[in-house]
Design an enzyme around this catalytic site. Structure first.
Site, PDB file in Angstrom:
ATOM      1  N   GLU A 184     -10.447  -6.104  -3.012  1.00 39.00           N
ATOM      2  CA  GLU A 184      -9.643  -7.250  -2.560  1.00 39.00           C
ATOM      3  C   GLU A 184     -10.428  -8.085  -1.552  1.00 39.00           C
ATOM      4  OE1 GLU A 184      -6.269  -6.616   0.085  1.00 39.00           O
ATOM      5  OE2 GLU A 184      -5.075  -7.959  -1.158  1.00 39.00           O
ATOM      6  N   GLY A 193       1.144  -0.321  16.789  1.00 35.26           N
ATOM      7  CA  GLY A 193       1.577  -0.134  15.386  1.00 35.26           C
ATOM      8  C   GLY A 193       1.641   1.346  15.055  1.00 35.26           C
ATOM      9  N   GLY A 199       1.081  -6.458  19.561  1.00 44.03           N
ATOM     10  CA  GLY A 199      -0.151  -5.755  19.905  1.00 44.03           C
ATOM     11  C   GLY A 199      -0.887  -5.241  18.692  1.00 44.03           C
ATOM     12  N   CYS A 211      -0.932 -12.037  -1.093  1.00 38.86           N
ATOM     13  CA  CYS A 211      -1.226 -10.789  -1.816  1.00 38.86           C
ATOM     14  C   CYS A 211      -1.053 -10.980  -3.319  1.00 38.86           C
ATOM     15  CB  CYS A 211      -0.325  -9.678  -1.307  1.00 38.86           C
ATOM     16  SG  CYS A 211       1.412 -10.120  -1.398  1.00 38.86           S
ATOM     17  N   GLY A 267      -2.661  -2.959  15.801  1.00 40.11           N
ATOM     18  CA  GLY A 267      -2.137  -1.965  14.865  1.00 40.11           C
ATOM     19  C   GLY A 267      -2.458  -0.544  15.264  1.00 40.11           C
ATOM     20  N   GLU A 290       3.869  -1.863   1.119  1.00 38.99           N
ATOM     21  CA  GLU A 290       3.518  -3.036   0.298  1.00 38.99           C
ATOM     22  C   GLU A 290       2.079  -3.372   0.632  1.00 38.99           C
ATOM     23  OE1 GLU A 290       5.393  -4.264  -1.945  1.00 38.99           O
ATOM     24  OE2 GLU A 290       7.263  -3.265  -1.425  1.00 38.99           O
ATOM     25  N   LYS A 300       7.004  -5.097  14.580  1.00 43.69           N
ATOM     26  CA  LYS A 300       5.713  -5.558  15.092  1.00 43.69           C
ATOM     27  C   LYS A 300       5.067  -6.528  14.106  1.00 43.69           C
ATOM     28  CE  LYS A 300       1.420  -4.118  14.921  1.00 43.69           C
ATOM     29  NZ  LYS A 300       0.713  -5.399  15.046  1.00 43.69           N
TER      30      LYS A 300
HETATM   31  P1  NAD Z   1      -3.552  -4.811   8.016  1.00 41.42           P
HETATM   32  O1  NAD Z   1      -3.328  -3.584   7.218  1.00 41.42           O
HETATM   33  O2  NAD Z   1      -4.816  -4.932   8.769  1.00 41.42           O
HETATM   34  O3  NAD Z   1      -2.403  -5.016   9.102  1.00 41.42           O
HETATM   35  C1  NAD Z   1      -1.034  -5.111   8.742  1.00 41.42           C
HETATM   36  C2  NAD Z   1      -0.196  -4.748   9.945  1.00 41.42           C
HETATM   37  O4  NAD Z   1      -0.402  -3.375  10.243  1.00 41.42           O
HETATM   38  C3  NAD Z   1      -0.559  -5.505  11.221  1.00 41.42           C
HETATM   39  O5  NAD Z   1       0.615  -5.767  11.946  1.00 41.42           O
HETATM   40  C4  NAD Z   1      -1.439  -4.515  11.967  1.00 41.42           C
HETATM   41  O6  NAD Z   1      -1.442  -4.710  13.351  1.00 41.42           O
HETATM   42  C5  NAD Z   1      -0.757  -3.213  11.602  1.00 41.42           C
HETATM   43  N1  NAD Z   1      -1.590  -2.009  11.686  1.00 41.42           N
HETATM   44  C6  NAD Z   1      -2.933  -1.900  11.598  1.00 41.42           C
HETATM   45  N2  NAD Z   1      -3.309  -0.604  11.728  1.00 41.42           N
HETATM   46  C7  NAD Z   1      -2.181   0.114  11.879  1.00 41.42           C
HETATM   47  C8  NAD Z   1      -1.901   1.493  12.032  1.00 41.42           C
HETATM   48  N3  NAD Z   1      -2.880   2.418  12.069  1.00 41.42           N
HETATM   49  N4  NAD Z   1      -0.618   1.894  12.156  1.00 41.42           N
HETATM   50  C9  NAD Z   1       0.386   0.992  12.106  1.00 41.42           C
HETATM   51  N5  NAD Z   1       0.191  -0.332  11.969  1.00 41.42           N
HETATM   52  C10 NAD Z   1      -1.079  -0.771  11.845  1.00 41.42           C
HETATM   53  O7  NAD Z   1      -3.347  -6.015   7.003  1.00 41.42           O
HETATM   54  P2  NAD Z   1      -3.560  -7.549   7.296  1.00 41.42           P
HETATM   55  O8  NAD Z   1      -5.033  -7.802   7.351  1.00 41.42           O
HETATM   56  O9  NAD Z   1      -2.696  -7.970   8.420  1.00 41.42           O
HETATM   57  O10 NAD Z   1      -2.958  -8.200   5.961  1.00 41.42           O
HETATM   58  C11 NAD Z   1      -3.677  -8.385   4.810  1.00 41.42           C
HETATM   59  C12 NAD Z   1      -3.352  -7.318   3.791  1.00 41.42           C
HETATM   60  O11 NAD Z   1      -1.956  -7.265   3.555  1.00 41.42           O
HETATM   61  C13 NAD Z   1      -3.961  -7.596   2.440  1.00 41.42           C
HETATM   62  O12 NAD Z   1      -4.490  -6.396   1.933  1.00 41.42           O
HETATM   63  C14 NAD Z   1      -2.791  -8.060   1.593  1.00 41.42           C
HETATM   64  O13 NAD Z   1      -2.933  -7.852   0.218  1.00 41.42           O
HETATM   65  C15 NAD Z   1      -1.702  -7.236   2.160  1.00 41.42           C
HETATM   66  N6  NAD Z   1      -0.405  -7.829   1.863  1.00 41.42           N
HETATM   67  C16 NAD Z   1       0.406  -7.210   0.965  1.00 41.42           C
HETATM   68  C17 NAD Z   1       1.627  -7.767   0.640  1.00 41.42           C
HETATM   69  C18 NAD Z   1       2.546  -7.107  -0.343  1.00 41.42           C
HETATM   70  O14 NAD Z   1       3.702  -7.488  -0.387  1.00 41.42           O
HETATM   71  N7  NAD Z   1       2.080  -6.157  -1.133  1.00 41.42           N
HETATM   72  C19 NAD Z   1       2.023  -8.965   1.251  1.00 41.42           C
HETATM   73  C20 NAD Z   1       1.165  -9.571   2.148  1.00 41.42           C
HETATM   74  C21 NAD Z   1      -0.049  -8.995   2.465  1.00 41.42           C
END
Ligand code: NAD
Length: 475
Positions: free
Chosen positions: A379, A210, A204, A282, A206, A248, A173
């Site tokens: 962050e 998700g 769709g 990130c 999260g 991650e 996803k």
């Molecule tokens: P997010 O946590 O909002 O969403 C990430 C993914 O998780 C999306 O696909 C979302 O739809 C899904 N998701 C949301 N709630 C969920 C749930 N309850 N169960 C399963 N899936 C769910 O993050 P974002 O806003 O898309 O991305 C930004 C964040 O990602 C920042 O905090 C950034 O630091 C982090 N990030 C980390 C890395 C790394 O390698 N450590 C790399 C890139 C981004």
């Protein structure tokens, strides 16, 4: 308006319930496609397809799996222009950046694991005259891969490539904010002759699909990249069923500038590590810690370089900083800059939204904040950095380690011993010395503390996506 579809069992299909959400283009603020808001019914179809595909895929020769993944890498390369355009429209990043980094790296991810799997070997221990132990690594089964919006195809492929290489079937996803390139990937998977059901892509929200992928008893491992708050939920849910889980998560990365560094290089690279991809990486260094004796000079040169940044249309080759991914994220970034003002910070440059359609924010530099204030601890994930002074190496280390995060750190110094000493003392999964964002893909990637658990990259990912079985033979 274009309607994106799910990719299940080798076919593009509409979501069972027919529900969609808007896919908004950050550069204009207007919807340019519709994304399925998939439900458990779509997931069940994907699980059925993956279960049917698993026996043949997991027992296919490694050479054959490798050839399919190499083909997929080739096809992404051949479609570079279309993919980069979609990535840029979806995310708001400059088109040149998507062309130079995101899409080539997605292709490299498949190529890397296509090669890694044929070179992957397992361990054996021989107790002379008594027994031989060897470890068989079996694929886990059906795995869930969930990725964020900032580097859409890059991070999506970084998960699914090792999962597929190891012989797993995948339910993946992408972020609902940036679904386009993941959507296009299904077509290329078919062209690469990946068997139907091996890779299934659901779109769709999260909290809906998700969460359902993480909860479903058929997914045996979850690889998640996203925010720390979401990671907490994903980790808690997956552990209820003892699933393997890799997280991650977020960061608040220190960028430490010692007085003995190559200042020109430190300034130029720090502008990149602060603002590349609108600061939405990130690994961006969001807290710049500068030795007191060069603070004013670093600040002067850094601000001078910041003046050269061009915020604007992602399609314009002169643009260095495109649009932020969504209106909600733009407002979040702006609210942190407001908070920084309330916390006593001085805005040296930037500090506001651009007065035009789309989600643009000025690259923003703030000074005068306490290391423990929220602006320096939480962050922000946007084009906002703080400048902070330190007096000694000890103080730099203490401040670097003062947040809950431990993803990456950059150290600028010409003193070799100090470079190693500080690198060992900083609690970070990745440490760059006199450089930023360069990495051999064979090395472990991931964060310490609240930046995640587990590591991606190289053999680490192949190990994660497999179950070791210890086989012991008496001699
Ligand atoms: P997010 O946590 O909002 O969403 C990430 C993914 O998780 C999306 O696909 C979302 O739809 C899904 N998701 C949301 N709630 C969920 C749930 N309850 N169960 C399963 N899936 C769910 O993050 P974002 O806003 O898309 O991305 C930004 C964040 O990602 C920042 O905090 C950034 O630091 C982090 N990030 C980390 C890395 C790394 O390698 N450590 C790399 C890139 C981004």
């Amino acid at each position: 308006m274009q309607k994106i579809q799910n990719f299940i069992n080798g076919k593009y299909v509409d979501p069972v319930k027919g529900e969609y959400i808007d896919n908004v283009e950050p550069a204009t603020g207007k919807a340019f496609a519709q994304v399925p808001n998939s439900s458990i019914e779509d997931l069940e179809l994907a699980i059925d397809a993956a279960q049917a595909a698993f026996p043949a895929w997991s027992t296919m020769s490694v050479d054959k799996r490798s050839r399919i993944l190499h083909k997929l890498a080739d096809l992404i390369e051949q479609n570079l222009d279309d993919y980069a355009l979609m990535e840029s429209r979806d995310n708001g990043k400059p088109l040149w950046l998507a062309k130079a980094v995101d899409i080539p790296r997605a292709s490299t991810n498949f190529r890397f694991y296509a090669s890694a799997i044929v070179n992957f070997s397992t361990e054996a221990q021989v107790s002379e005259g008594f027994m031989v132990n060897y470890t068989r690594r079996a694929p886990v089964g059906i795995v869930g891969c969930i990725s964020p919006w900032n580097l859409p195809l890059y991070l999506f492929s970084w998960k699914i490539a090792p999962a597929l290489a190891m012989g797993n079937c995948v339910i993946a996803k992408p972020s609902e904010l940036t679904p386009m390139t993941a959507y296009l990937l299904g077509k290329l998977a078919n062209e690469a002759e990946m068997p139907a059901g091996v890779l299934n892509i659901l779109h769709g929200e999260g909290k809906g699909i998700g969460q359902a992928i993480v909860e479903h008893e058929a997914t045996k491992a979850i690889s998640f990249t996203g925010g720390t708050a979401t990671g907490k939920i994903v980790g808690a849910t997956a552990s209820q069923q003892f699933k393997k889980v890799s997280l991650e998560l977020g960061g608040k990365n220190p960028n430490i500038i010692f007085a003995d560094c190559d200042l020109d290089e430190a300034v130029k690279t720090s502008v990149k590590s602060s603002f590349t991809n609108q600061g939405e990486i990130c690994l961006c260094g969001s807290r710049i810690l500068i030795e007191e004796s060069i603070y004013e000079e670093f600040k002067r040169q850094f601000l001078e370089e910041c003046e050269k940044l061009v915020v604007g249309d992602p399609m314009d080759p002169k643009t260095t900083t495109g649009a932020l991914v969504s209106e909600a994220h733009l407002n979040k970034v702006d609210s942190y800059v407001q908070l920084a003002r309330e916390e006593g910070g001085t805005i040296l440059t930037g500090g506001k939204k651009l007065d035009r359609e789309g989600f643009y924010y000025e690259p923003t530099v703030i000074e005068g904040l306490d290391e423990n204030c929220r602006t320096n601890q939480e962050e922000i994930f946007g084009p906002v950095v703080t400048l902070n002074k330190f007096k000694s190496e000890e103080e730099a280390i203490e401040v670097a380690n003062s947040t809950r995060y431990g993803l990456s750190c950059t150290i600028w110094t010409s003193n070799l011993q100090r470079a190693h000493r500080v690198a060992h003392a900083v609690q970070s999964g990745i440490i760059w010395v006199n450089c930023w964002l360069v990495r051999d893909l064979r090395t472990p990637f991931g964060g310490m503390k609240d930046s995640g658990i587990g590591r991606e990259g190289g053999d680490e990912a192949l190990r994660f996506f497999s179950e070791p079985q210890n086989i012991c033979i008496k001699l």
